[in-house]
Scaffold this motif. Structure first.
Motif, mmCIF file in Angstrom:
data_model
loop_
_atom_site.group_PDB
_atom_site.id
_atom_site.type_symbol
_atom_site.label_atom_id
_atom_site.label_comp_id
_atom_site.label_asym_id
_atom_site.label_seq_id
_atom_site.Cartn_x
_atom_site.Cartn_y
_atom_site.Cartn_z
ATOM 1 N N GLU A 10 47.209 -60.683 31.187
ATOM 2 C CA GLU A 10 48.646 -60.366 31.175
ATOM 3 C C GLU A 10 49.276 -60.620 32.545
ATOM 4 N N ILE A 11 48.602 -60.183 33.605
ATOM 5 C CA ILE A 11 49.112 -60.375 34.964
ATOM 6 C C ILE A 11 49.248 -61.862 35.275
ATOM 7 N N LEU A 12 48.221 -62.638 34.944
ATOM 8 C CA LEU A 12 48.245 -64.070 35.230
ATOM 9 C C LEU A 12 49.340 -64.782 34.444
ATOM 10 N N ARG A 13 49.479 -64.445 33.183
ATOM 11 C CA ARG A 13 50.539 -65.067 32.377
ATOM 12 C C ARG A 13 51.916 -64.714 32.928
ATOM 13 N N SER A 14 52.091 -63.477 33.333
ATOM 14 C CA SER A 14 53.377 -63.060 33.908
ATOM 15 C C SER A 14 53.678 -63.809 35.199
ATOM 16 N N ALA A 15 52.631 -64.215 35.900
ATOM 17 C CA ALA A 15 52.792 -64.953 37.155
ATOM 18 C C ALA A 15 52.931 -66.459 36.926
ATOM 19 N N GLY A 16 52.936 -66.887 35.667
ATOM 20 C CA GLY A 16 53.155 -68.294 35.361
ATOM 21 C C GLY A 16 51.916 -69.119 35.099
ATOM 22 N N PHE A 17 50.744 -68.493 35.042
ATOM 23 C CA PHE A 17 49.526 -69.234 34.699
ATOM 24 C C PHE A 17 49.621 -69.593 33.213
ATOM 25 N N THR A 18 49.359 -70.849 32.900
ATOM 26 C CA THR A 18 49.673 -71.346 31.566
ATOM 27 C C THR A 18 48.506 -71.394 30.589
ATOM 28 N N ASP A 19 47.279 -71.368 31.069
ATOM 29 C CA ASP A 19 46.119 -71.531 30.185
ATOM 30 C C ASP A 19 45.065 -70.495 30.555
ATOM 31 N N VAL A 20 45.261 -69.274 30.089
ATOM 32 C CA VAL A 20 44.406 -68.155 30.480
ATOM 33 C C VAL A 20 43.770 -67.540 29.237
ATOM 34 N N ALA A 21 42.484 -67.239 29.315
ATOM 35 C CA ALA A 21 41.782 -66.626 28.188
ATOM 36 C C ALA A 21 40.907 -65.484 28.670
ATOM 37 N N ASN A 22 40.763 -64.503 27.810
ATOM 38 C CA ASN A 22 39.899 -63.355 28.050
ATOM 39 C C ASN A 22 38.517 -63.665 27.477
ATOM 40 N N VAL A 23 37.464 -63.413 28.248
ATOM 41 C CA VAL A 23 36.100 -63.630 27.779
ATOM 42 C C VAL A 23 35.667 -62.400 26.977
ATOM 43 N N GLU A 24 35.510 -62.580 25.676
ATOM 44 C CA GLU A 24 35.148 -61.485 24.779
ATOM 45 C C GLU A 24 33.780 -60.911 25.140
ATOM 46 N N GLY A 25 33.716 -59.605 25.237
ATOM 47 C CA GLY A 25 32.450 -58.938 25.509
ATOM 48 C C GLY A 25 32.075 -58.883 26.974
ATOM 49 N N GLY A 26 32.762 -59.642 27.801
ATOM 50 C CA GLY A 26 32.570 -59.596 29.243
ATOM 51 C C GLY A 26 31.170 -59.918 29.718
ATOM 52 N N THR A 27 30.869 -59.406 30.902
ATOM 53 C CA THR A 27 29.574 -59.666 31.528
ATOM 54 C C THR A 27 28.428 -59.097 30.701
ATOM 55 N N THR A 28 28.682 -57.993 30.019
ATOM 56 C CA THR A 28 27.653 -57.410 29.149
ATOM 57 C C THR A 28 27.208 -58.435 28.107
ATOM 58 N N ALA A 29 28.158 -59.067 27.434
ATOM 59 C CA ALA A 29 27.830 -60.076 26.425
ATOM 60 C C ALA A 29 27.226 -61.323 27.067
ATOM 61 N N TRP A 30 27.700 -61.672 28.266
ATOM 62 C CA TRP A 30 27.177 -62.837 28.988
ATOM 63 C C TRP A 30 25.675 -62.653 29.249
ATOM 64 N N VAL A 31 25.307 -61.483 29.762
ATOM 65 C CA VAL A 31 23.901 -61.188 30.052
ATOM 66 C C VAL A 31 23.091 -61.173 28.756
ATOM 67 N N GLU A 32 23.609 -60.516 27.721
ATOM 68 C CA GLU A 32 22.905 -60.420 26.436
ATOM 69 C C GLU A 32 22.686 -61.795 25.804
ATOM 70 N N ALA A 33 23.578 -62.730 26.073
ATOM 71 C CA ALA A 33 23.450 -64.092 25.532
ATOM 72 C C ALA A 33 22.462 -64.930 26.329
ATOM 73 N N GLY A 34 21.949 -64.403 27.432
ATOM 74 C CA GLY A 34 20.985 -65.133 28.243
ATOM 75 C C GLY A 34 21.593 -66.246 29.056
ATOM 76 N N LEU A 35 22.882 -66.154 29.336
ATOM 77 C CA LEU A 35 23.560 -67.180 30.136
ATOM 78 C C LEU A 35 23.263 -66.969 31.622
ATOM 79 N N PRO A 36 23.437 -67.988 32.448
ATOM 80 C CA PRO A 36 23.068 -67.894 33.857
ATOM 81 C C PRO A 36 23.864 -66.811 34.605
ATOM 82 N N VAL A 37 23.118 -66.003 35.369
ATOM 83 C CA VAL A 37 23.727 -64.932 36.157
ATOM 84 C C VAL A 37 23.168 -64.959 37.571
ATOM 85 N N VAL A 38 23.862 -64.258 38.448
ATOM 86 C CA VAL A 38 23.396 -64.042 39.806
ATOM 87 C C VAL A 38 23.194 -62.543 39.942
#
Length: 128
Positions: free
Chosen positions: A98-126
């Motif tokens: 919402e903040i980014l869109r209000s500031a004029g960013f035109t192509d913004v998406a929310n990552v569903e499930g966040g870092t929790t889902a990222w880790v659970e999917a076995g995707l690369p992490v630091v």
């Protein structure tokens, strides 16, 4: 035209308007976000520094949600490019979208499930 067909057609036209589409939340799942990140899309982590230091998606940059409105200049080059926003579970990142869109960013998406889902999917992490 029959009245019974008029309302669905008007509703369809309204939902397809650019204004209506701009107000719809845009989301991507973690696998889509990872693929987009590999293509150069900005992956913005809006969690607190301690959370980020513990574990974060590889390639994500950190701007905590509370600091985002004051640090938009750091990501200004992405104003018309894809930006995926991630947090722990998806709530803070939704606010950041919402903040980014209000500031004029035109192509913004929310990552569903966040870092929790990222880790659970076995995707690369630091990890620290």
């Amino acid at each position: 035209m029959k009245k019974s067909l008029l309302f669905p057609l008007l509703l369809t036209a309204l939902c397809a308007s650019p204004l209506a589409l701009a107000e719809l939340p845009s989301t991507v799942d973690v696998k889509q976000a990872a693929e987009l990140r590999n293509r150069g899309t900005l992956l913005l982590d809006v969690r607190d520094p301690a959370e980020y230091d513990e574990v974060h998606a590889k390639g994500a940059i950190l701007i905590p949600l509370a600091q985002l409105p004051h640090r938009l200049n750091e990501i200004a080059q992405y104003k018309n490019k894809p930006v995926e926003v991630i947090c722990r579970s998806g709530k803070r990142s939704a606010r950041a979208v919402e903040i980014l869109r209000s500031a004029g960013f035109t192509d913004v998406a929310n990552v569903e499930g966040g870092t929790t889902a990222w880790v659970e999917a076995g995707l690369p992490v630091v990890r620290k």
